[in-house]
Design a protein around this motif. Structure first.
Motif, PDB file in Angstrom:
ATOM      1  N   GLY A  40      11.576 -11.370  -6.304  1.00 53.34           N
ATOM      2  CA  GLY A  40      11.166  -9.982  -6.105  1.00 53.34           C
ATOM      3  C   GLY A  40      11.551  -9.414  -4.754  1.00 53.34           C
ATOM      4  N   ILE A  41      12.473 -10.052  -4.066  1.00 56.73           N
ATOM      5  CA  ILE A  41      12.878  -9.589  -2.738  1.00 56.73           C
ATOM      6  C   ILE A  41      13.522  -8.206  -2.828  1.00 56.73           C
ATOM      7  CG2 ILE A  41      14.245 -10.109  -0.682  1.00 56.73           C
ATOM      8  CD1 ILE A  41      11.985 -12.096  -1.248  1.00 56.73           C
ATOM      9  N   GLY A  42      14.316  -7.990  -3.889  1.00 56.85           N
ATOM     10  CA  GLY A  42      15.004  -6.710  -4.059  1.00 56.85           C
ATOM     11  C   GLY A  42      14.063  -5.531  -4.213  1.00 56.85           C
ATOM     12  N   THR A  43      12.882  -5.765  -4.776  1.00 57.97           N
ATOM     13  CA  THR A  43      11.898  -4.683  -4.905  1.00 57.97           C
ATOM     14  C   THR A  43      11.492  -4.171  -3.525  1.00 57.97           C
ATOM     15  OG1 THR A  43      11.036  -5.603  -6.965  1.00 57.97           O
ATOM     16  CG2 THR A  43       9.609  -4.068  -5.775  1.00 57.97           C
ATOM     17  N   PHE A  44      11.267  -5.096  -2.608  1.00 60.40           N
ATOM     18  CA  PHE A  44      10.879  -4.717  -1.253  1.00 60.40           C
ATOM     19  C   PHE A  44      12.041  -4.088  -0.485  1.00 60.40           C
ATOM     20  CE2 PHE A  44       7.539  -7.973  -1.982  1.00 60.40           C
ATOM     21  CZ  PHE A  44       6.441  -7.185  -1.693  1.00 60.40           C
ATOM     22  N   THR A  45      13.208  -4.731  -0.521  1.00 61.87           N
ATOM     23  CA  THR A  45      14.329  -4.211   0.274  1.00 61.87           C
ATOM     24  C   THR A  45      14.774  -2.839  -0.211  1.00 61.87           C
ATOM     25  OG1 THR A  45      15.928  -5.421  -1.103  1.00 61.87           O
ATOM     26  CG2 THR A  45      15.149  -6.501   0.910  1.00 61.87           C
ATOM     27  N   GLY A  46      14.751  -2.616  -1.521  1.00 60.52           N
ATOM     28  CA  GLY A  46      15.128  -1.310  -2.053  1.00 60.52           C
ATOM     29  C   GLY A  46      14.196  -0.214  -1.577  1.00 60.52           C
ATOM     30  N   PHE A  47      12.890  -0.474  -1.662  1.00 59.95           N
ATOM     31  CA  PHE A  47      11.904   0.509  -1.218  1.00 59.95           C
ATOM     32  C   PHE A  47      11.973   0.715   0.286  1.00 59.95           C
ATOM     33  CE2 PHE A  47       7.654   1.329   0.549  1.00 59.95           C
ATOM     34  CZ  PHE A  47       7.361   2.544  -0.063  1.00 59.95           C
ATOM     35  N   MET A  48      12.036  -0.356   1.044  1.00 61.43           N
ATOM     36  CA  MET A  48      11.992  -0.257   2.503  1.00 61.43           C
ATOM     37  C   MET A  48      13.241   0.425   3.054  1.00 61.43           C
ATOM     38  SD  MET A  48      10.307  -4.034   3.165  1.00 61.43           S
ATOM     39  CE  MET A  48      10.248  -3.969   4.952  1.00 61.43           C
ATOM     40  N   GLY A  94       2.861  10.551  -5.629  1.00 67.16           N
ATOM     41  CA  GLY A  94       4.144  11.167  -5.920  1.00 67.16           C
ATOM     42  C   GLY A  94       5.221  10.827  -4.908  1.00 67.16           C
ATOM     43  N   PRO A  95       6.484  11.131  -5.217  1.00 69.86           N
ATOM     44  CA  PRO A  95       7.615  10.837  -4.336  1.00 69.86           C
ATOM     45  C   PRO A  95       7.418  11.410  -2.933  1.00 69.86           C
ATOM     46  CG  PRO A  95       8.382  11.559  -6.495  1.00 69.86           C
ATOM     47  CD  PRO A  95       6.907  11.783  -6.482  1.00 69.86           C
ATOM     48  N   GLY A  96       7.778  10.636  -1.943  1.00 70.64           N
ATOM     49  CA  GLY A  96       7.660  11.074  -0.557  1.00 70.64           C
ATOM     50  C   GLY A  96       6.281  10.906   0.038  1.00 70.64           C
ATOM     51  N   GLN A  97       5.329  10.400  -0.745  1.00 72.45           N
ATOM     52  CA  GLN A  97       3.945  10.269  -0.277  1.00 72.45           C
ATOM     53  C   GLN A  97       3.580   8.824   0.082  1.00 72.45           C
ATOM     54  OE1 GLN A  97       1.742  12.995   0.116  1.00 72.45           O
ATOM     55  NE2 GLN A  97       3.716  14.016  -0.093  1.00 72.45           N
ATOM     56  N   HIS A  98       4.587   8.023   0.386  1.00 72.73           N
ATOM     57  CA  HIS A  98       4.327   6.615   0.669  1.00 72.73           C
ATOM     58  C   HIS A  98       3.439   6.411   1.905  1.00 72.73           C
ATOM     59  CE1 HIS A  98       7.997   7.730   2.903  1.00 72.73           C
ATOM     60  NE2 HIS A  98       7.518   6.937   3.846  1.00 72.73           N
ATOM     61  N   ALA A  99       3.496   7.327   2.852  1.00 80.91           N
ATOM     62  CA  ALA A  99       2.720   7.180   4.094  1.00 80.91           C
ATOM     63  C   ALA A  99       1.372   7.894   4.036  1.00 80.91           C
ATOM     64  CB  ALA A  99       3.533   7.689   5.279  1.00 80.91           C
ATOM     65  N   ARG A 100       0.983   8.347   2.875  1.00 80.51           N
ATOM     66  CA  ARG A 100      -0.231   9.157   2.728  1.00 80.51           C
ATOM     67  C   ARG A 100      -1.465   8.468   3.322  1.00 80.51           C
ATOM     68  NH1 ARG A 100      -1.339  13.132  -1.329  1.00 80.51           N
ATOM     69  NH2 ARG A 100      -3.483  13.844  -1.088  1.00 80.51           N
ATOM     70  N   LEU A 101      -1.596   7.162   3.126  1.00 78.79           N
ATOM     71  CA  LEU A 101      -2.789   6.445   3.592  1.00 78.79           C
ATOM     72  C   LEU A 101      -2.564   5.680   4.895  1.00 78.79           C
ATOM     73  CD1 LEU A 101      -4.159   5.079   0.182  1.00 78.79           C
ATOM     74  CD2 LEU A 101      -4.832   7.142   1.414  1.00 78.79           C
ATOM     75  N   ASP A 102      -1.366   5.754   5.455  1.00 76.54           N
ATOM     76  CA  ASP A 102      -1.077   5.041   6.702  1.00 76.54           C
ATOM     77  C   ASP A 102      -2.059   5.376   7.836  1.00 76.54           C
ATOM     78  OD1 ASP A 102       0.997   3.791   5.457  1.00 76.54           O
ATOM     79  OD2 ASP A 102       2.587   4.630   6.721  1.00 76.54           O
ATOM     80  N   PRO A 103      -2.477   6.644   7.990  1.00 76.60           N
ATOM     81  CA  PRO A 103      -3.420   6.959   9.079  1.00 76.60           C
ATOM     82  C   PRO A 103      -4.771   6.261   8.943  1.00 76.60           C
ATOM     83  CG  PRO A 103      -2.339   8.960   8.308  1.00 76.60           C
ATOM     84  CD  PRO A 103      -1.999   7.877   7.324  1.00 76.60           C
ATOM     85  N   LEU A 104      -5.067   5.755   7.748  1.00 76.46           N
ATOM     86  CA  LEU A 104      -6.353   5.081   7.528  1.00 76.46           C
ATOM     87  C   LEU A 104      -6.278   3.590   7.819  1.00 76.46           C
ATOM     88  CD1 LEU A 104      -7.516   6.695   4.140  1.00 76.46           C
ATOM     89  CD2 LEU A 104      -7.699   7.604   6.477  1.00 76.46           C
ATOM     90  N   THR A 105      -5.073   3.052   8.001  1.00 75.33           N
ATOM     91  CA  THR A 105      -4.930   1.607   8.151  1.00 75.33           C
ATOM     92  C   THR A 105      -5.138   1.155   9.593  1.00 75.33           C
ATOM     93  OG1 THR A 105      -2.521   1.819   8.401  1.00 75.33           O
ATOM     94  CG2 THR A 105      -3.362   1.439   6.186  1.00 75.33           C
ATOM     95  N   VAL A 106      -5.739  -0.023   9.723  1.00 75.24           N
ATOM     96  CA  VAL A 106      -5.934  -0.660  11.028  1.00 75.24           C
ATOM     97  C   VAL A 106      -5.532  -2.123  10.916  1.00 75.24           C
ATOM     98  CG1 VAL A 106      -7.772   0.901  11.754  1.00 75.24           C
ATOM     99  CG2 VAL A 106      -8.352  -1.178  10.499  1.00 75.24           C
ATOM    100  N   SER A 107      -5.056  -2.697  12.020  1.00 71.52           N
ATOM    101  CA  SER A 107      -4.601  -4.091  12.023  1.00 71.52           C
ATOM    102  C   SER A 107      -5.717  -5.028  12.460  1.00 71.52           C
ATOM    103  CB  SER A 107      -3.403  -4.250  12.969  1.00 71.52           C
ATOM    104  OG  SER A 107      -2.307  -3.472  12.550  1.00 71.52           O
ATOM    105  N   LEU A 108      -6.033  -5.982  11.591  1.00 73.28           N
ATOM    106  CA  LEU A 108      -6.966  -7.062  11.927  1.00 73.28           C
ATOM    107  C   LEU A 108      -6.512  -8.315  11.192  1.00 73.28           C
ATOM    108  CD1 LEU A 108     -10.542  -5.438  11.664  1.00 73.28           C
ATOM    109  CD2 LEU A 108      -9.409  -6.221  13.749  1.00 73.28           C
ATOM    110  N   LEU A 152       0.836  -1.202   0.000  1.00 72.94           N
ATOM    111  CA  LEU A 152       0.000   0.000   0.000  1.00 72.94           C
ATOM    112  C   LEU A 152       0.874   1.257   0.000  1.00 72.94           C
ATOM    113  CD1 LEU A 152      -2.875   1.168   0.107  1.00 72.94           C
ATOM    114  CD2 LEU A 152      -2.718   1.089   2.611  1.00 72.94           C
ATOM    115  N   GLN A 153       1.989   1.232   0.710  1.00 68.98           N
ATOM    116  CA  GLN A 153       2.904   2.380   0.704  1.00 68.98           C
ATOM    117  C   GLN A 153       3.534   2.579  -0.669  1.00 68.98           C
ATOM    118  OE1 GLN A 153       5.629   1.618   3.982  1.00 68.98           O
ATOM    119  NE2 GLN A 153       4.433   2.946   5.327  1.00 68.98           N
ATOM    120  N   ILE A 154       3.922   1.486  -1.315  1.00 69.57           N
ATOM    121  CA  ILE A 154       4.478   1.591  -2.672  1.00 69.57           C
ATOM    122  C   ILE A 154       3.425   2.163  -3.615  1.00 69.57           C
ATOM    123  CG2 ILE A 154       5.424   0.300  -4.623  1.00 69.57           C
ATOM    124  CD1 ILE A 154       6.519  -1.745  -2.612  1.00 69.57           C
TER     125      ILE A 154
END
Length: 344
Positions: free
Chosen positions: A309-317, A172-186, A163-165
């Motif tokens: 596809g591990i590199g896709t995640f590690t690069g972004f994270m 746009g760049p730097g907006q990866h956390a834009r929807l984080d406030p809407l997320t809940v853990s279940l 979701l962050q990607i």
């Protein structure tokens, strides 16, 4: 009486040789006793089907006995939160953890130099769908502050990182956390129940098979995006890990677990119908076996131990600061037993 130094040296050397010869006659069990119980903590859903098959068919027990370890008991604990699964392996309540790839990467990063949680293998590649019960939501840009998006674990699960990607792609760049406030853990089952009820603030659920497919049977639910669209194609969804200490202390048992995984994957490919029945039995699911078997056979789902596809995640994270240590290669995260596979 005094003995010549040369005689003492010959006597000492002989004692060492005798000791070495005596040790060589000991059985492996006598030389190093390995664990007689192995405990797995896993997440829920078809992404972890190899572990369901291992449990049902007693595959760890089978391979441990074949390796000369005698009677070994394997126990499997289902947990719906990746963070809880990591905590179980760190606290000593589980020997192996199985969760989404990003949760594993975070666990690997945080335990460098101490617990050293390291990957055993990937478990499968499958798409995760972001589903919604709100007709007006067609893209990420349609979510409002009143909406809530269920993920298995906020900012740590496969779905949360995807979701962050996707947010960065949309806003746009730097907006990866834009929807984080809407997320809940279940957990997947609880999130599915909340979405289908339509009576809570939950308007979307980023989940996995078979829960996402169960949701889509309701005409009020539609898909906003697929993780494969975000990632540019198939990538490993889940992984199994353990600590370096467990592997070092139990080398034969570790290899038995890896052999059990290989057999489970081969079984799934050879008999998806029985694999579906195993999943239904263990989950006490009400889904028809034919429906689950069709998902197992879905062209976008592949059961394979090779990390992809591990590199896709590690690069972004690494870029956004979710991890401090960026691995140079996918092999940095996994034990050498699978380094000969064509991963990425």
């Amino acid at each position: 009486m005094r003995f010549p130094l040369s005689s003492l040296r010959r006597t000492a050397a002989g004692a060492v040789l005798l000791l070495a010869a005596g040790l060589s006659t000991l059985s492996p069990a006598a030389a190093r006793a390995e664990a007689t119980e192995v405990r797995f903590a896993r997440n829920l859903g078809l992404g972890y089907l190899p572990l369901y098959v291992m449990q049902d068919r007693g595959l760890v027990e089978k391979h441990a006995k074949a390796a000369g370890l005698g009677e070994v008991t394997a126990r499997y604990t289902p947990l719906g939160n990746p963070t809880t699964i990591t905590e179980a392996t760190l606290s000593g309540n589980a020997d192996f953890g199985a969760a989404g790839v990003p949760a594993f990467i975070i666990a690997w990063d945080k335990t460098r130099g101490n617990a050293n949680l390291t990957g055993v293998a990937a478990l499968n590649a499958q798409p995760a769908y972001l589903n919604t019960n709100k007709p007006t939501i067609k893209s990420l840009k349609d979510f409002t502050d009143k909406d809530r998006i269920v993920v298995p674990s906020v900012r740590a699960s496969y779905q949360a990182i995807v979701l962050q990607i996707a947010s960065e792609q949309a806003f746009g760049p730097g907006q990866h956390a834009r929807l984080d406030p809407l997320t809940v853990s279940l957990s997947h089952p609880d999130g599915t129940a909340a979405l289908l009820s339509g009576r809570t603030e939950i308007t979307a659920h980023f989940t996995s098979p078979p829960y996402q497919d169960q949701q889509l049977q309701n005409p009020a639910i539609h898909t906003v995006l697929s993780s494969y669209d975000v990632l540019g194609g198939p990538a490993s969804f889940s992984a199994l890990w353990t600590s370096a200490a467990f592997r070092d202390a139990n080398p034969t048992l570790y290899k038995a677990v890896l052999a059990a995984l290989d057999e489970a994957v081969a079984f799934i490919k050879a008999d998806p119908q029985e694999s579906a029945r195993i999943f239904i039995r263990i989950e006490n699911s009400k889904l028809p076996a034919d429906t689950v078997a069709a998902l197992i056979n879905h062209p976008e789902i592949n059961y394979d131990l090779t990390p992809r596809g591990i590199g896709t995640f590690t690069g972004f994270m690494a870029r956004i600061g979710s991890i401090r240590n960026k691995p140079a290669d996918w092999r940095d995260l996994f034990f050498a037993d699978i380094h000969d596979r064509a991963g990425s």
